[in-house]
Design a protein around this motif. Structure first.
Motif, PDB file in Angstrom:
ATOM      1  N   UNK A 361       0.974  -1.105  -0.041  1.00 29.29           N
ATOM      2  CA  UNK A 361      -0.133   0.131   0.007  1.00 29.29           C
ATOM      3  C   UNK A 361       0.950   1.264   0.250  1.00 29.29           C
ATOM      4  N   UNK A 362       2.030   1.085   0.662  1.00 32.22           N
ATOM      5  CA  UNK A 362       2.830   2.343   0.601  1.00 32.22           C
ATOM      6  C   UNK A 362       3.844   2.719  -0.474  1.00 32.22           C
ATOM      7  N   UNK A 363       4.541   1.600  -0.997  1.00 29.98           N
ATOM      8  CA  UNK A 363       5.575   1.665  -1.924  1.00 29.98           C
ATOM      9  C   UNK A 363       5.280   0.738  -3.146  1.00 29.98           C
ATOM     10  N   UNK A 364       4.158   0.131  -3.183  1.00 28.11           N
ATOM     11  CA  UNK A 364       4.120  -0.582  -4.454  1.00 28.11           C
ATOM     12  C   UNK A 364       4.583  -2.155  -4.383  1.00 28.11           C
ATOM     13  N   UNK A 365       4.019  -3.094  -5.088  1.00 29.84           N
ATOM     14  CA  UNK A 365       4.090  -4.447  -4.896  1.00 29.84           C
ATOM     15  C   UNK A 365       5.777  -4.735  -5.096  1.00 29.84           C
ATOM     16  N   UNK A 366       6.584  -4.091  -6.367  1.00 28.06           N
ATOM     17  CA  UNK A 366       7.792  -4.602  -6.414  1.00 28.06           C
ATOM     18  C   UNK A 366       8.845  -4.083  -5.113  1.00 28.06           C
ATOM     19  N   UNK A 367       8.617  -2.865  -4.640  1.00 29.44           N
ATOM     20  CA  UNK A 367       9.164  -2.273  -3.569  1.00 29.44           C
ATOM     21  C   UNK A 367       8.995  -3.032  -2.359  1.00 29.44           C
ATOM     22  N   UNK A 368       7.943  -3.514  -2.053  1.00 29.72           N
ATOM     23  CA  UNK A 368       7.439  -4.279  -0.793  1.00 29.72           C
ATOM     24  C   UNK A 368       8.159  -5.630  -1.145  1.00 29.72           C
ATOM     25  N   UNK A 369       8.093  -6.141  -2.111  1.00 32.79           N
ATOM     26  CA  UNK A 369       8.751  -7.505  -2.501  1.00 32.79           C
ATOM     27  C   UNK A 369      10.170  -7.494  -2.188  1.00 32.79           C
ATOM     28  N   UNK A 370      10.863  -6.430  -2.700  1.00 35.20           N
ATOM     29  CA  UNK A 370      12.317  -6.405  -2.613  1.00 35.20           C
ATOM     30  C   UNK A 370      12.691  -6.144  -0.865  1.00 35.20           C
ATOM     31  N   UNK A 371      11.820  -5.377  -0.315  1.00 34.62           N
ATOM     32  CA  UNK A 371      12.171  -5.080   1.155  1.00 34.62           C
ATOM     33  C   UNK A 371      11.942  -6.597   1.735  1.00 34.62           C
ATOM     34  N   UNK A 372      10.985  -7.274   1.418  1.00 31.81           N
ATOM     35  CA  UNK A 372      10.726  -8.691   2.081  1.00 31.81           C
ATOM     36  C   UNK A 372      12.019  -9.534   1.759  1.00 31.81           C
ATOM     37  N   UNK A 373      12.591  -9.580   0.727  1.00 30.11           N
ATOM     38  CA  UNK A 373      13.604 -10.320   0.213  1.00 30.11           C
ATOM     39  C   UNK A 373      14.845  -9.961   1.071  1.00 30.11           C
ATOM     40  N   UNK A 374      15.149  -8.558   1.111  1.00 28.29           N
ATOM     41  CA  UNK A 374      16.375  -8.234   2.063  1.00 28.29           C
ATOM     42  C   UNK A 374      16.077  -8.780   3.387  1.00 28.29           C
ATOM     43  N   UNK A 375      15.157  -8.627   3.833  1.00 27.40           N
ATOM     44  CA  UNK A 375      14.860  -9.057   5.555  1.00 27.40           C
ATOM     45  C   UNK A 375      14.974 -10.677   5.442  1.00 27.40           C
ATOM     46  N   UNK A 376      14.364 -11.285   4.505  1.00 28.94           N
ATOM     47  CA  UNK A 376      14.530 -12.694   4.698  1.00 28.94           C
ATOM     48  C   UNK A 376      15.994 -13.491   4.432  1.00 28.94           C
ATOM     49  N   UNK A 377      16.827 -12.580   3.623  1.00 32.93           N
ATOM     50  CA  UNK A 377      18.170 -12.922   3.161  1.00 32.93           C
ATOM     51  C   UNK A 377      18.974 -12.688   4.430  1.00 32.93           C
ATOM     52  N   UNK A 378      18.489 -11.634   5.409  1.00 30.77           N
ATOM     53  CA  UNK A 378      19.451 -11.606   6.538  1.00 30.77           C
ATOM     54  C   UNK A 378      19.031 -12.770   7.250  1.00 30.77           C
ATOM     55  N   UNK A 379      17.676 -13.099   7.646  1.00 34.15           N
ATOM     56  CA  UNK A 379      17.335 -14.265   8.376  1.00 34.15           C
ATOM     57  C   UNK A 379      17.948 -15.463   7.847  1.00 34.15           C
ATOM     58  N   UNK A 380      17.612 -15.761   6.677  1.00 33.17           N
ATOM     59  CA  UNK A 380      18.132 -17.026   6.461  1.00 33.17           C
ATOM     60  C   UNK A 380      19.772 -17.307   6.600  1.00 33.17           C
ATOM     61  N   UNK A 381      20.472 -16.227   6.347  1.00 33.86           N
ATOM     62  CA  UNK A 381      21.922 -16.344   6.574  1.00 33.86           C
ATOM     63  C   UNK A 381      22.159 -16.521   7.990  1.00 33.86           C
ATOM     64  N   UNK A 382      21.469 -15.716   8.829  1.00 32.69           N
ATOM     65  CA  UNK A 382      21.663 -16.200  10.112  1.00 32.69           C
ATOM     66  C   UNK A 382      21.281 -17.639  10.458  1.00 32.69           C
ATOM     67  N   UNK A 383      20.544 -18.052  10.042  1.00 27.87           N
ATOM     68  CA  UNK A 383      19.873 -19.523  10.263  1.00 27.87           C
ATOM     69  C   UNK A 383      21.181 -20.444   9.722  1.00 27.87           C
TER      70      UNK A 383
END
Length: 396
Positions: A361-383
């Protein structure tokens, strides 16, 4: 030999029952565009409708995750099939958004009852010495069923009449067949008690499971988070950014992620349970990178490749997690421990999905997806770093 054949037949048939129920949980995935046009709601609402399912799963796992250890596998699985049928009826009767919420909630109740009970049931029906193969059948039924749902609905919505009705009629017929199969299968819990003895449970683990559970749960959360966002959002991305409005294509893309997960599970045998967790995390990071490229450059082939690679990574790490936890769990608490793992996994499949909906709703589908990917990359790398430092003690 005949006993082994009959045991494997029962094991496979119980897996088919499991798959039928799980297919119903993803059946609406390629249909959300139709519902948006019919009822006029936003992409955020789509993610909330999707996540209601996960909240239903988590609620059942917390309230009755150990029910099948107490009253038996078959009664709990039969109740789950009843909720699956009720969910299909809600979608058939849908005249507004409330029906969709009700259908998704009932679908979540169904999956919540079946995840622990059916997984344990498949393992217990297998002949002696077949634990590894039975674990694959259980996880393949779970992920394969989840993949068949959007594929079936997408094909029917695109090439058959009544796109918002026929998929659910077909699923009702499949549920009826599953009930008939379940009636033939034996019960595996020998000492059953009254339903009144089932009590709500806080997530808790036997002492011997805890060292195995922590890395397995972290990896499972990350893998299911990717699946949740991919399932909820990818049909809208295909339609809005890639102008691909063929429902069969959107259903196939989502299905590929789940089918690739099943293929990834096959690799756990030669790779080994302990190594499958860090390797699965690495492959999952590759899938996230491909998805980022797909969002950035608006390329369909990268979406497809990200589904395959990300799904394979999820399958590797999740089967490894489930195998390690099942091996470490006492038999009388196995379904409850498996249910606790699924509480973590379904938290991953729900909370990040809503977060992506808010960001859309705030930044569009592509922007939201890229933010999600960045967060998940940090989490998966930590795991991955966690399980490399503290390898999973398999077979404890």
């Amino acid at each position: 030999m005949d006993g082994d054949r009959q045991g494997w037949l029962a094991c496979v048939l119980s897996g088919a029952v499991f798959a039928v129920c799980m297919a119903g949980t993803t059946l609406p995935t390629p249909l959300y565009g139709h519902y948006q046009e019919k009822f006029g709601f936003s992409e955020l609402t789509v993610t909330v409708v999707y996540a209601v399912y996960a909240f239903g799963v988590i609620g059942v796992l917390l309230l009755a995750g150990n029910a099948s250890d107490t009253v038996g596998r078959r009664p709990v699985i039969l109740t789950g099939l009843g909720f699956a049928a009720a969910s299909a009826v809600c979608f058939l009767c849908a005249t507004g958004l409330g029906w969709l919420y009700a259908g998704r909630l009932l679908s979540g109740l169904s999956a919540g009852l079946l995840t622990g009970a059916a997984t344990a049931y498949v393992m217990e029906l297998a002949p002696q010495g077949g634990a590894s193969r039975a674990t694959f059948i259980a996880t393949a039924a779970n992920m394969g069923g989840l993949g068949c749902g959007p594929l079936l609905a997408g094909v029917l919505a695109q090439y058959a009449p009544w796109p918002l009705y026929l998929p659910f009629v077909v699923h009702l017929a499949l549920v009826a067949c599953a009930v008939a199969v379940l009636a033939w299968l034996p019960e595996t819990v020998r000492e059953r008690r009254s339903l009144r003895t089932v009590r709500p449970q806080r997530p808790s683990l036997p002492a011997q499971v805890r060292a195995v559970f922590a890395p397995a749960a972290i990896a499972s959360f990350a893998g299911f988070a990717l699946f949740g966002v991919f399932t909820a959002v990818s049909p809208a991305f295909l339609a809005e950014s890639l102008h691909e409005r063929n429902h069969a294509v959107s259903g196939l893309v989502v299905a590929l992620a789940f089918f690739a997960s099943t293929a990834g599970q096959l690799a756990v045998g030669p790779v080994g349970v302990g190594r499958s967790l860090p390797l699965g995390c690495a492959v999952l990071i590759g899938g996230l990178a491909l998805l980022a490229g797909a969002l950035w450059w608006d390329l369909l082939w990268l979406v497809v490749l990200s589904a395959i690679v990300g799904g394979a990574g999820q399958g590797l790490l999740f089967r490894g997690a489930l195998s390690a936890i099942a091996a470490a769990s006492p038999a009388e608490q196995r379904a409850a421990v498996i249910s606790t793992l699924f509480v973590v996994a379904y938290t991953g499949i729900s909370v990040p999905v809503i977060g992506v909906g808010v960001l859309t709703e705030l930044m569009g589908l592509e922007g939201a997806g890229l933010v999600f990917i960045a967060c998940m990359t940090v989490l998966v790398s930590s795991a991955a770093a966690y399980v490399l430092r503290r390898p999973v003690p398999v077979g404890t």
